[in-house]
Design a protein around this motif. Structure first.
Motif, PDB file in Angstrom:
ATOM      1  N   UNK A 140     -84.888  16.656 -89.174  1.00 28.78           N
ATOM      2  CA  UNK A 140     -86.299  17.026 -89.341  1.00 28.78           C
ATOM      3  C   UNK A 140     -87.221  16.077 -88.556  1.00 28.78           C
ATOM      4  N   UNK A 141     -86.882  14.791 -88.536  1.00 27.82           N
ATOM      5  CA  UNK A 141     -87.685  13.818 -87.779  1.00 27.82           C
ATOM      6  C   UNK A 141     -87.585  14.084 -86.277  1.00 27.82           C
ATOM      7  N   UNK A 142     -86.377  14.499 -85.834  1.00 21.87           N
ATOM      8  CA  UNK A 142     -86.204  14.829 -84.410  1.00 21.87           C
ATOM      9  C   UNK A 142     -87.065  16.026 -84.024  1.00 21.87           C
ATOM     10  N   UNK A 143     -87.160  17.004 -84.916  1.00 29.38           N
ATOM     11  CA  UNK A 143     -88.002  18.178 -84.655  1.00 29.38           C
ATOM     12  C   UNK A 143     -89.463  17.757 -84.574  1.00 29.38           C
ATOM     13  N   UNK A 144     -89.905  16.917 -85.515  1.00 30.85           N
ATOM     14  CA  UNK A 144     -91.305  16.486 -85.535  1.00 30.85           C
ATOM     15  C   UNK A 144     -91.644  15.604 -84.336  1.00 30.85           C
ATOM     16  N   UNK A 145     -90.690  14.879 -83.842  1.00 36.47           N
ATOM     17  CA  UNK A 145     -90.927  14.042 -82.674  1.00 36.47           C
ATOM     18  C   UNK A 145     -91.237  14.905 -81.449  1.00 36.47           C
ATOM     19  N   UNK A 146     -90.527  16.063 -81.357  1.00 38.44           N
ATOM     20  CA  UNK A 146     -90.768  16.976 -80.233  1.00 38.44           C
ATOM     21  C   UNK A 146     -91.926  17.929 -80.515  1.00 38.44           C
ATOM     22  N   UNK A 180     -77.533  20.969 -76.122  1.00 42.36           N
ATOM     23  CA  UNK A 180     -78.972  21.020 -75.843  1.00 42.36           C
ATOM     24  C   UNK A 180     -79.706  20.248 -76.947  1.00 42.36           C
ATOM     25  N   UNK A 181     -79.875  18.932 -76.797  1.00 43.34           N
ATOM     26  CA  UNK A 181     -80.477  18.087 -77.841  1.00 43.34           C
ATOM     27  C   UNK A 181     -81.883  18.497 -78.260  1.00 43.34           C
ATOM     28  N   UNK A 182     -82.638  19.152 -77.374  1.00 40.98           N
ATOM     29  CA  UNK A 182     -84.010  19.551 -77.726  1.00 40.98           C
ATOM     30  C   UNK A 182     -84.069  20.982 -78.280  1.00 40.98           C
ATOM     31  N   UNK A 183     -82.907  21.512 -78.733  1.00 42.11           N
ATOM     32  CA  UNK A 183     -82.863  22.866 -79.304  1.00 42.11           C
ATOM     33  C   UNK A 183     -83.345  22.781 -80.758  1.00 42.11           C
ATOM     34  N   UNK A 184     -84.672  22.938 -80.938  1.00 45.29           N
ATOM     35  CA  UNK A 184     -85.300  22.694 -82.246  1.00 45.29           C
ATOM     36  C   UNK A 184     -84.863  23.697 -83.317  1.00 45.29           C
ATOM     37  N   UNK A 243     -64.067  30.455 -70.100  1.00 41.08           N
ATOM     38  CA  UNK A 243     -64.746  30.023 -68.889  1.00 41.08           C
ATOM     39  C   UNK A 243     -66.236  29.754 -69.106  1.00 41.08           C
ATOM     40  N   UNK A 244     -66.680  29.751 -70.388  1.00 37.50           N
ATOM     41  CA  UNK A 244     -68.106  29.490 -70.637  1.00 37.50           C
ATOM     42  C   UNK A 244     -68.283  28.608 -71.878  1.00 37.50           C
ATOM     43  N   UNK A 245     -67.650  27.441 -71.949  1.00 37.37           N
ATOM     44  CA  UNK A 245     -67.717  26.590 -73.143  1.00 37.37           C
ATOM     45  C   UNK A 245     -69.024  25.806 -73.253  1.00 37.37           C
ATOM     46  N   UNK A 246     -69.890  25.900 -72.285  1.00 39.17           N
ATOM     47  CA  UNK A 246     -71.121  25.129 -72.291  1.00 39.17           C
ATOM     48  C   UNK A 246     -72.342  25.960 -72.682  1.00 39.17           C
ATOM     49  N   UNK A 247     -72.107  27.180 -73.099  1.00 40.11           N
ATOM     50  CA  UNK A 247     -73.227  28.050 -73.442  1.00 40.11           C
ATOM     51  C   UNK A 247     -73.677  27.762 -74.881  1.00 40.11           C
ATOM     52  N   UNK A 248     -74.750  26.964 -75.016  1.00 40.84           N
ATOM     53  CA  UNK A 248     -75.217  26.563 -76.359  1.00 40.84           C
ATOM     54  C   UNK A 248     -75.674  27.747 -77.191  1.00 40.84           C
TER      55      UNK A 248
END
Length: 481
Positions: A113-119, A86-90, A51-56
């Motif tokens: 790594x580029x995604x992390x540096x972008x944020x 959660x795409x912004x989970x660095x 009942x909790x499949x969305x918990x990142x």
């Protein structure tokens, strides 16, 4: 999670495996074992509730547990799921990027790594790892170029650095293994190839290659183990099955031969070694090993001439093998070529100066050589050193009749006959007595006064009623039993 689930006491805490403070590993072997057990319990506790499949965070926590257990392959799907939710989970992106970099997946790692540096432009870890991505790509390109130009040593040096960055990349290890093969360093080639069997999901090619490497090194048992692993992945793999049949047949022949040797069935062992050479005529190490063992069998079976011939062939194939030299030395002793026996033992001792068997063998050969310059009972009877009791008695009877003093007329001839007769009788006495013969074969004359305790002579009974030093008429009564 629902409040009821959050309040439930986790199984792993109830077991108390982490101690009161929940400390981690680092307190000795026993503590590390407990820590591993606790991680397993945590993993069970973190199974995703329906009942909790969305918990990142739950996916991320389970991924960190997998990483702590060294299961990076299992961690990747959970990290990817956490990032999907959660795409912004660095933190998850950094973890995944690091794993992908260690796997050699540079393009995928670069995106993380580029995604992390972008944020987070100031993230030093992501920037440092991005630099390592570029370094790895350049290193692999340079290594492939060096390999194509047959600069294998140069390629190894480049790959050393690449593997430091990506220790879980099977391609880098396989390429370095190939370089080592061309350089003739088979041990290092095997060390690099072995991990790749686990780094790829279905790496039958690596198992087959390992099997063939071990086979060509003469390690047929390990070769059999590796090819069996290939067949576990696919029992119908034609290449693996074909190789398996060859290795299995050769291994069986060699194992059976060794069983015959242990049971002293030397003739049977020789036949099996010959069969093994026919099974594998193209890999020299098996010919060398088989001839070395045939050499041993012939020497033990007291067939000196045949042993010397095959031992010499084996020695040419494997000149530093001390066992071949030892067995040829023993054959030389049986063939009464004592100088050569001493030489072989001396040569073997140069390769292994601390070997007690070689020391004893050399001492025996030297004693026999010294003894041969005195009185040799085998030569007196005209028999070989491996003669049996029946042959000894037959030779004794013939010579005793030939040198019977009554056969001679003049005093000089009688004295010469008496001397010969004494030697013949002494030879028969020593060689038909197992204990005395063993002493003589070890280089000690049991009838030599110097070898008697207290310096006294050996008071032996003649095997016939005859005093060779008496006067008057001679009357002989032989006991030939």
């Amino acid at each position: 999670m629902e409040s009821g689930q959050q309040q439930q006491r986790p199984l792993w805490r109830g077991l108390g495996l982490l101690g009161g403070g929940g400390e981690g590993p680092g307190l000795g072997c026993e503590r590390r074992l407990l820590w591993a057990a606790s991680l397993l319990c945590v993993l069970l506790d973190l199974q995703l509730p329906e009942n909790d499949p969305k918990n990142y965070l739950t996916y991320y926590k389970r991924a960190t547990i997998y990483l702590a257990m060294g299961k990076f392959k299992s961690a990747l799907p959970d990290l990817s799921k956490a990032i999907e939710l959660k795409p912004d989970f660095l933190a998850a992106r950094l973890q995944r990027g690091n794993i992908l970099l260690k796997q050699g997946s540079t393009q995928e790692a670069k995106l993380d790594f580029e995604a992390v540096l972008q944020s987070s432009p100031d993230n030093t870890e992501a920037r440092s790892q991005l630099t390592r991505v570029t370094e790895l790509e350049l290193s692999m390109q340079e290594a492939r170029t060096a390999f194509q130009r047959k600069n294998y040593m140069g390629a190894v040096g480049i790959l050393d650095r690449a593997i430091e960055i990506s220790p879980w990349d099977p391609e880098a290890k396989e390429l370095r293994s190939e370089c080592y093969l061309y350089l003739g360093n088979y041990d290092k080639a095997i060390m690099d190839l072995k991990p790749t069997t686990k780094l790829r999901n279905d790496n039958r090619a690596a198992f087959l290659k390992l099997s063939k490497l071990y086979y060509n090194l003469g390690e047929h048992e390990e070769s059999l183990n590796q090819v069996r692993e290939c067949l576990k992945l696919d029992q119908d793999d034609k290449n693996c099955f074909s190789h398996y049949k060859q290795v299995k047949k050769l291994s069986k022949q060699l194992e059976t031969a060794e069983e015959h040797v242990k049971a002293h069935r030397y003739e049977d062992a020789i036949e099996k070694y010959k069969a093994a050479m026919k099974t594998e005529p193209n890999v020299e190490i098996y010919t060398s090993k088989a001839k070395g063992r045939i050499c041993h069998c012939l020497s033990k079976n007291k067939q000196p001439r045949e042993a010397i011939d095959i031992c010499t062939e084996a020695h040419q194939l494997d000149p530093r093998n001390i066992f071949i030299l030892r067995d040829r030395a023993e054959a030389y002793i049986l063939n009464e070529e004592l100088e050569k026996a001493v030489e072989d033992y001396q040569e073997a001792k140069e390769f292994d100066s601390e070997n007690e068997e070689l020391k004893e063998g050399l001492e025996k050969a030297q004693k026999l050589l010294k003894q041969s310059k005195k009185r040799d009972y085998y030569k007196i009877l005209g028999i070989r050193r491996n003669a049996n009791k029946q042959e000894i008695i037959k030779a004794y009877r013939k010579l005793a009749q030939q040198w019977h003093p009554d056969n001679f007329q003049s005093e000089d001839e009688k004295k010469e006959a008496e001397k010969k007769f004494i030697d013949i009788a002494a030879a028969k006495e020593v060689l038909t007595d197992p204990e005395m013969r063993q002493k003589f074969d070890s280089g000690e004359d049991p009838l030599d006064p110097e070898n008697q305790q207290g310096g006294g002579g050996h008071q032996h009974q003649w095997p016939f009623e005859f005093n060779p030093f008496g006067t008057g008429n001679f009357h002989f009564k032989f006991h030939f039993n």
